[in-house]
Design a protein around this motif. Structure first.
Motif, PDB file in Angstrom:
ATOM      1  N   PRO A 290     -18.580  -0.242  -7.565  1.00  0.00           N
ATOM      2  CA  PRO A 290     -19.305  -0.121  -6.500  1.00  0.00           C
ATOM      3  C   PRO A 290     -19.529  -1.748  -5.386  1.00  0.00           C
ATOM      4  CG  PRO A 290     -21.097   0.919  -7.729  1.00  0.00           C
ATOM      5  CD  PRO A 290     -20.123   0.590  -8.766  1.00  0.00           C
ATOM      6  N   VAL A 291     -19.498  -3.142  -6.213  1.00  0.00           N
ATOM      7  CA  VAL A 291     -19.487  -4.070  -5.935  1.00  0.00           C
ATOM      8  C   VAL A 291     -18.166  -4.396  -5.092  1.00  0.00           C
ATOM      9  CG1 VAL A 291     -20.607  -5.532  -6.946  1.00  0.00           C
ATOM     10  CG2 VAL A 291     -18.836  -5.045  -7.967  1.00  0.00           C
ATOM     11  N   ALA A 292     -17.360  -2.886  -5.299  1.00  0.00           N
ATOM     12  CA  ALA A 292     -15.351  -4.229  -4.831  1.00  0.00           C
ATOM     13  C   ALA A 292     -15.726  -2.570  -3.616  1.00  0.00           C
ATOM     14  CB  ALA A 292     -14.230  -3.492  -6.077  1.00  0.00           C
ATOM     15  N   ALA A 293     -16.594  -2.080  -3.378  1.00  0.00           N
ATOM     16  CA  ALA A 293     -16.333  -1.053  -2.224  1.00  0.00           C
ATOM     17  C   ALA A 293     -15.260  -1.070  -1.167  1.00  0.00           C
ATOM     18  CB  ALA A 293     -17.747   0.073  -1.718  1.00  0.00           C
ATOM     19  N   ALA A 294     -16.108  -2.498  -0.394  1.00  0.00           N
ATOM     20  CA  ALA A 294     -15.060  -3.193   0.913  1.00  0.00           C
ATOM     21  C   ALA A 294     -13.795  -3.481  -0.058  1.00  0.00           C
ATOM     22  CB  ALA A 294     -15.781  -3.576   1.510  1.00  0.00           C
ATOM     23  N   LEU A 295     -13.249  -3.310  -0.593  1.00  0.00           N
ATOM     24  CA  LEU A 295     -11.734  -3.676  -2.044  1.00  0.00           C
ATOM     25  C   LEU A 295     -10.604  -2.737  -0.882  1.00  0.00           C
ATOM     26  CD1 LEU A 295     -12.493  -6.113  -4.143  1.00  0.00           C
ATOM     27  CD2 LEU A 295     -12.861  -6.727  -1.307  1.00  0.00           C
ATOM     28  N   ARG A 296      -9.860  -2.586  -0.443  1.00  0.00           N
ATOM     29  CA  ARG A 296      -8.912  -1.734  -0.412  1.00  0.00           C
ATOM     30  C   ARG A 296      -7.064  -2.670  -0.871  1.00  0.00           C
ATOM     31  NH1 ARG A 296      -6.885  -0.241   4.974  1.00  0.00           N
ATOM     32  NH2 ARG A 296      -8.382  -1.720   5.609  1.00  0.00           N
ATOM     33  N   LEU A 297      -6.998  -1.248  -1.934  1.00  0.00           N
ATOM     34  CA  LEU A 297      -5.954  -2.650  -3.229  1.00  0.00           C
ATOM     35  C   LEU A 297      -4.695  -1.019  -2.157  1.00  0.00           C
ATOM     36  CD1 LEU A 297      -4.729  -3.435  -6.036  1.00  0.00           C
ATOM     37  CD2 LEU A 297      -4.832  -0.620  -6.617  1.00  0.00           C
ATOM     38  N   VAL A 298      -3.598  -2.105  -1.756  1.00  0.00           N
ATOM     39  CA  VAL A 298      -2.989  -1.515  -1.352  1.00  0.00           C
ATOM     40  C   VAL A 298      -1.292  -1.455  -1.550  1.00  0.00           C
ATOM     41  CG1 VAL A 298      -3.488  -1.801   1.031  1.00  0.00           C
ATOM     42  CG2 VAL A 298      -1.823  -3.379   0.452  1.00  0.00           C
ATOM     43  N   GLY A 299      -1.427  -2.418  -2.882  1.00  0.00           N
ATOM     44  CA  GLY A 299      -0.399  -2.301  -4.178  1.00  0.00           C
ATOM     45  C   GLY A 299      -0.724  -2.761  -5.705  1.00  0.00           C
ATOM     46  N   VAL A 300      -0.079  -2.343  -5.975  1.00  0.00           N
ATOM     47  CA  VAL A 300      -0.070  -3.169  -7.489  1.00  0.00           C
ATOM     48  C   VAL A 300       1.287  -3.119  -7.880  1.00  0.00           C
ATOM     49  CG1 VAL A 300      -0.181  -1.889  -9.828  1.00  0.00           C
ATOM     50  CG2 VAL A 300      -2.470  -2.251  -8.080  1.00  0.00           C
ATOM     51  N   ALA A 301       1.741  -4.056  -8.939  1.00  0.00           N
ATOM     52  CA  ALA A 301       3.092  -4.128  -9.697  1.00  0.00           C
ATOM     53  C   ALA A 301       2.963  -4.515 -11.035  1.00  0.00           C
ATOM     54  CB  ALA A 301       4.077  -5.116  -8.810  1.00  0.00           C
ATOM     55  N   ASN A 302       3.824  -4.071 -12.087  1.00  0.00           N
ATOM     56  CA  ASN A 302       3.561  -4.721 -13.189  1.00  0.00           C
ATOM     57  C   ASN A 302       5.234  -5.217 -12.846  1.00  0.00           C
ATOM     58  OD1 ASN A 302       5.938  -3.152 -14.060  1.00  0.00           O
ATOM     59  ND2 ASN A 302       4.036  -2.452 -15.305  1.00  0.00           N
ATOM     60  N   SER A 303       5.886  -6.301 -14.223  1.00  0.00           N
ATOM     61  CA  SER A 303       6.954  -6.850 -14.101  1.00  0.00           C
ATOM     62  C   SER A 303       8.142  -6.263 -13.768  1.00  0.00           C
ATOM     63  CB  SER A 303       7.631  -7.368 -15.712  1.00  0.00           C
ATOM     64  OG  SER A 303       6.973  -6.771 -16.202  1.00  0.00           O
ATOM     65  N   ARG A 304       8.219  -4.724 -13.967  1.00  0.00           N
ATOM     66  CA  ARG A 304       9.582  -4.195 -13.672  1.00  0.00           C
ATOM     67  C   ARG A 304       9.021  -3.008 -12.943  1.00  0.00           C
ATOM     68  NH1 ARG A 304      11.112  -1.799 -19.609  1.00  0.00           N
ATOM     69  NH2 ARG A 304      12.636  -0.669 -18.382  1.00  0.00           N
ATOM     70  N   ARG A 305       7.810  -2.582 -12.227  1.00  0.00           N
ATOM     71  CA  ARG A 305       7.736  -1.208 -11.347  1.00  0.00           C
ATOM     72  C   ARG A 305       6.300  -1.502 -10.445  1.00  0.00           C
ATOM     73  NH1 ARG A 305       8.779   2.613 -15.411  1.00  0.00           N
ATOM     74  NH2 ARG A 305      10.697   3.585 -15.130  1.00  0.00           N
ATOM     75  N   GLN A 306       6.653  -1.024  -8.872  1.00  0.00           N
ATOM     76  CA  GLN A 306       4.997  -1.078  -8.289  1.00  0.00           C
ATOM     77  C   GLN A 306       5.019  -0.057  -7.790  1.00  0.00           C
ATOM     78  OE1 GLN A 306       7.084  -4.719  -5.917  1.00  0.00           O
ATOM     79  NE2 GLN A 306       7.239  -3.112  -3.780  1.00  0.00           N
ATOM     80  N   GLN A 307       3.908   0.041  -6.966  1.00  0.00           N
ATOM     81  CA  GLN A 307       3.040   1.734  -7.134  1.00  0.00           C
ATOM     82  C   GLN A 307       2.674   1.099  -5.207  1.00  0.00           C
ATOM     83  OE1 GLN A 307       3.771   4.741  -5.751  1.00  0.00           O
ATOM     84  NE2 GLN A 307       3.855   4.477  -8.133  1.00  0.00           N
ATOM     85  N   THR A 308       2.862   1.746  -4.335  1.00  0.00           N
ATOM     86  CA  THR A 308       2.126   1.509  -2.550  1.00  0.00           C
ATOM     87  C   THR A 308       1.570   2.886  -2.446  1.00  0.00           C
ATOM     88  OG1 THR A 308       4.581   1.289  -2.140  1.00  0.00           O
ATOM     89  CG2 THR A 308       3.570  -0.618  -2.607  1.00  0.00           C
ATOM     90  N   ALA A 309       2.048   3.303  -2.594  1.00  0.00           N
ATOM     91  CA  ALA A 309       1.702   4.884  -2.432  1.00  0.00           C
ATOM     92  C   ALA A 309       0.368   5.089  -2.306  1.00  0.00           C
ATOM     93  CB  ALA A 309       1.937   5.941  -2.694  1.00  0.00           C
ATOM     94  N   VAL A 310      -0.513   5.802  -1.848  1.00  0.00           N
ATOM     95  CA  VAL A 310      -2.179   5.253  -1.576  1.00  0.00           C
ATOM     96  C   VAL A 310      -2.353   6.324  -2.430  1.00  0.00           C
ATOM     97  CG1 VAL A 310      -3.741   6.308  -0.552  1.00  0.00           C
ATOM     98  CG2 VAL A 310      -2.352   4.970   0.827  1.00  0.00           C
ATOM     99  N   GLU A 311      -2.241   7.769  -2.404  1.00  0.00           N
ATOM    100  CA  GLU A 311      -2.534   8.547  -3.881  1.00  0.00           C
ATOM    101  C   GLU A 311      -2.028   7.922  -5.285  1.00  0.00           C
ATOM    102  OE1 GLU A 311       2.184   9.887  -2.440  1.00  0.00           O
ATOM    103  OE2 GLU A 311       0.088   8.824  -1.586  1.00  0.00           O
ATOM    104  N   ALA A 312      -0.761   7.461  -5.179  1.00  0.00           N
ATOM    105  CA  ALA A 312      -1.057   6.695  -6.833  1.00  0.00           C
ATOM    106  C   ALA A 312      -1.441   6.167  -7.276  1.00  0.00           C
ATOM    107  CB  ALA A 312       0.592   5.893  -7.101  1.00  0.00           C
ATOM    108  N   LEU A 313      -2.560   4.651  -6.060  1.00  0.00           N
ATOM    109  CA  LEU A 313      -3.187   3.914  -5.896  1.00  0.00           C
ATOM    110  C   LEU A 313      -4.282   3.898  -6.249  1.00  0.00           C
ATOM    111  CD1 LEU A 313      -1.525   2.262  -3.542  1.00  0.00           C
ATOM    112  CD2 LEU A 313      -1.027   0.747  -6.369  1.00  0.00           C
ATOM    113  N   ALA A 314      -5.033   5.269  -6.239  1.00  0.00           N
ATOM    114  CA  ALA A 314      -6.073   6.313  -6.727  1.00  0.00           C
ATOM    115  C   ALA A 314      -6.561   6.441  -7.570  1.00  0.00           C
ATOM    116  CB  ALA A 314      -6.574   7.529  -5.302  1.00  0.00           C
ATOM    117  N   ASP A 315      -5.114   6.673  -8.341  1.00  0.00           N
ATOM    118  CA  ASP A 315      -5.584   7.361  -9.271  1.00  0.00           C
ATOM    119  C   ASP A 315      -5.451   6.794 -10.760  1.00  0.00           C
ATOM    120  OD1 ASP A 315      -4.056   8.540 -12.028  1.00  0.00           O
ATOM    121  OD2 ASP A 315      -2.869   9.082 -11.298  1.00  0.00           O
TER     122      ASP A 315
END
Lengths: 368, 368
Positions: free
Chosen positions: B49-74
């Motif tokens: 809950p403390v991160a409720a105001a934060l919006r993750l819009v992208g994640v990456a490891n060294s080889r791949r990344q993800q910016t699709a909303v539905e994937a980020l919510a997973d």
């Protein structure tokens, strides 16, 4: 060359003061209440380059005040105020703040006056920031604390680093952990420089009262050491910490063990000092009892995860962090859900005009 | 009920997340680089809950990344990213930040990649805030540090609490003292959890290599313990601290005593581990020598007021603060012009995914 930390020239080539001014073009205007040892040390800091962007527009002691620009520029301001100045009048001080074109207006309370602390919330509600070494509001009646929280919801800041550990980064750490959702398991420590000194020294070889007299002579205790020995000051700090940890405790919800026996409470200071040796036998007995178990005595403050708060004498093992303190050091140990194998410990000088004044200045500069 | 610090309900009745949102209506958007142990722990915190105001819009490891909303919510995002996602491409990640209507845009670097750290300054110069556990820029070449300072002059923030002591309030305290004009006399401490553990345990009764293997099995050291034993990681932290104290030191200006003898440096990990007992005799000799003087060994980092920086094995008395550490605790002792009778000491767990991730979150929330 020991002024290494001094940001006279920071990496980007600008003066720290200038950098602050750049963020808030009209700078920070402030009024100082209290010109005792802490207020006096604060005035000295105002005369250093790091305070270049700060503008002092008023100063008051308990009886007089000064808002005239030429008087405020006088380095003998503190002495001058004892002889001349206007009569105390908050309205005129606030007017001096309003008359400045500063974007940030701050009232610095370096007094111990409960009467002044009772006005903090009103000042905050009116949009002034308050920076305080005065514990009487945060560590006072619960109703005052609640009024303070309501006032803060309107956006002004309350700089209270100086109220606990003279600015050791305890309140800021507690708030940061809390903001990150960490869970407090226990908060424990030695919150009094004088009681730290007394029990760091006390090994049964000399009467406790002799040590107390020595500490008093060195200025480690209040003129009437019962202020320290009663535990009331420690209780006040524990209340501030507990409330910042989320426990809205009343003053009667901290269990306080006073080291002053009933028979010595009603006396005047001289009479108490003359009979201070009555402290010796009970403490010697407790010390001896602890020693049979290889333990030592410390005056500890403790808060647990259910909000139970207690300050008093505790027997601890020699490996306990509080058993390993020196001088007048304070110590704050936070065990949390994420700091659970070992606590996060902050310790160091937790009293003294210079570090307390520095804590006030740090809180003022953070408003820039 | 140990979630006492959790600000699910703060005094004024609002949620902490909501309070942040109130200050920055469009909230904070962020991209996370690195999904290893620290990045993984950070993703867990984002689901609280403390991160409720934060919006993750992208994640990456060294080889791949993800910016699709539905994937980020997973919630299985970290695992998912090992199998699917777009190829790594900074531009697309920054575009995701730009496409958000967030008032505050943050890049969180939870990697140890020098290549990524080299881009921090550029990101800052373009107005993104950077929050990092990656020490490669702050503790790397001096030219990189200078570029960083120039970029910071443009107004973006660099959250680096996680780079030293995993978020113990050391850098913030150093900066605060410096802002108040305090002068550093010495900075000293144990900056490595693994070296803390090894020398807190080592009493000559067992070979050092046996203790090392035990520490490695428990995950206290890097898979190749020479990363710890070389002192390079400690030197990097000392560089970060020294630079924040005003000394623009180069990487070659920290004297580093490596515990790895020349003969064991060129080997691969397996070969080193097989010959780790070659560490034993020299350390046993030093331990015995210290013991004749009643002292113990600690791997200390030290900076003095002339900017001399050294990390290495030091003989200290049993009353030295570093002699009184437990487990994998880090310790930072600051002696300054105003903290001179006794140092200001901060100690506690200075490594671990959970506290490091919390330090990252704390720096992100501070931008709100």
């Amino acid at each position: 060359m020991n002024a290494v930390l001094t940001p006279e020239k920071v990496r980007d080539g600008s003066k720290a003061g200038v950098a602050i001014a750049a963020r808030a073009p009209a700078g920070i205007a402030l009024v100082l209440l209290g010109t005792g040892v802490v207020g006096g040390a604060f005035l000295k800091l105002l005369n250093t380059p790091v305070a270049a962007a700060l503008r002092l527009v008023g100063v008051a002691n308990s009886r007089r005040q000064q808002t005239a620009v030429e008087a405020l520029a006088d380095r003998g301001l503190r002495e001058q105020l004892k002889r001349q100045g206007d009569a105390r009048d908050d309205v005129k001080l606030l007017n001096a703040l309003d008359a400045s074109d500063a974007a940030v207006k701050v009232i610095v309370d370096a007094t111990a006056s409960a009467e002044l602390a009772a006005r903090h919330a009103e000042w905050l509600a009116r949009g002034y920031h308050v920076v305080t070494a005065n514990k009487s509001l945060g560590g006072g009646e619960l109703s005052g604390w609640r009024t303070l929280q309501e006032a803060l919801a309107k956006g002004a800041h309350y700089g209270d680093a100086a109220t606990v550990g003279a600015g050791l980064p305890v309140l800021s750490t507690l708030r940061r952990l809390r903001a990150c959702g960490d869970g407090l398991l226990t908060l424990e420590g030695v919150f009094s420089g004088s009681l730290s000194y007394l029990f760091n020294q006390y090994d049964g070889s000399r009467p406790f009262s002799a040590l107390l007299e020595e500490a008093r002579q060195q200025g480690y205790t209040e003129p009437d050491p019962r202020s320290d020995l009663s535990g009331e000051d420690v209780a006040r700090k524990l209340l501030i910490l507990a409330r910042n940890a989320g426990f809205a405790l009343g003053t009667d919800e901290v269990e306080v063990e006073s080291l002053v026996p009933e028979s010595l409470r009603g006396l005047d200071t001289q009479a108490f000092l003359a009979r201070a040796d009555e402290l010796d036998a009970p403490l010697a007995a407790r010390h001896a009892e602890a020693a049979t178990r290889g333990n030592v005595l410390r005056y500890l403050a403790r808060l647990n995860q259910r909000g139970h708060a207690r300050v008093g004498l505790v027997e601890v093992s020699p490996t306990h962090p509080a058993a390993r303190l020196y001088g007048t050091d304070n110590q704050f140990a936070l065990t949390t859900t994420r700091y659970h194998t070992q606590p996060l410990v902050i310790q160091g000088p937790g009293a003294g005009p210079e570090v307390t004044a520095q804590a006030l200045l740090g809180d003022v500069l953070a408003l820039g």
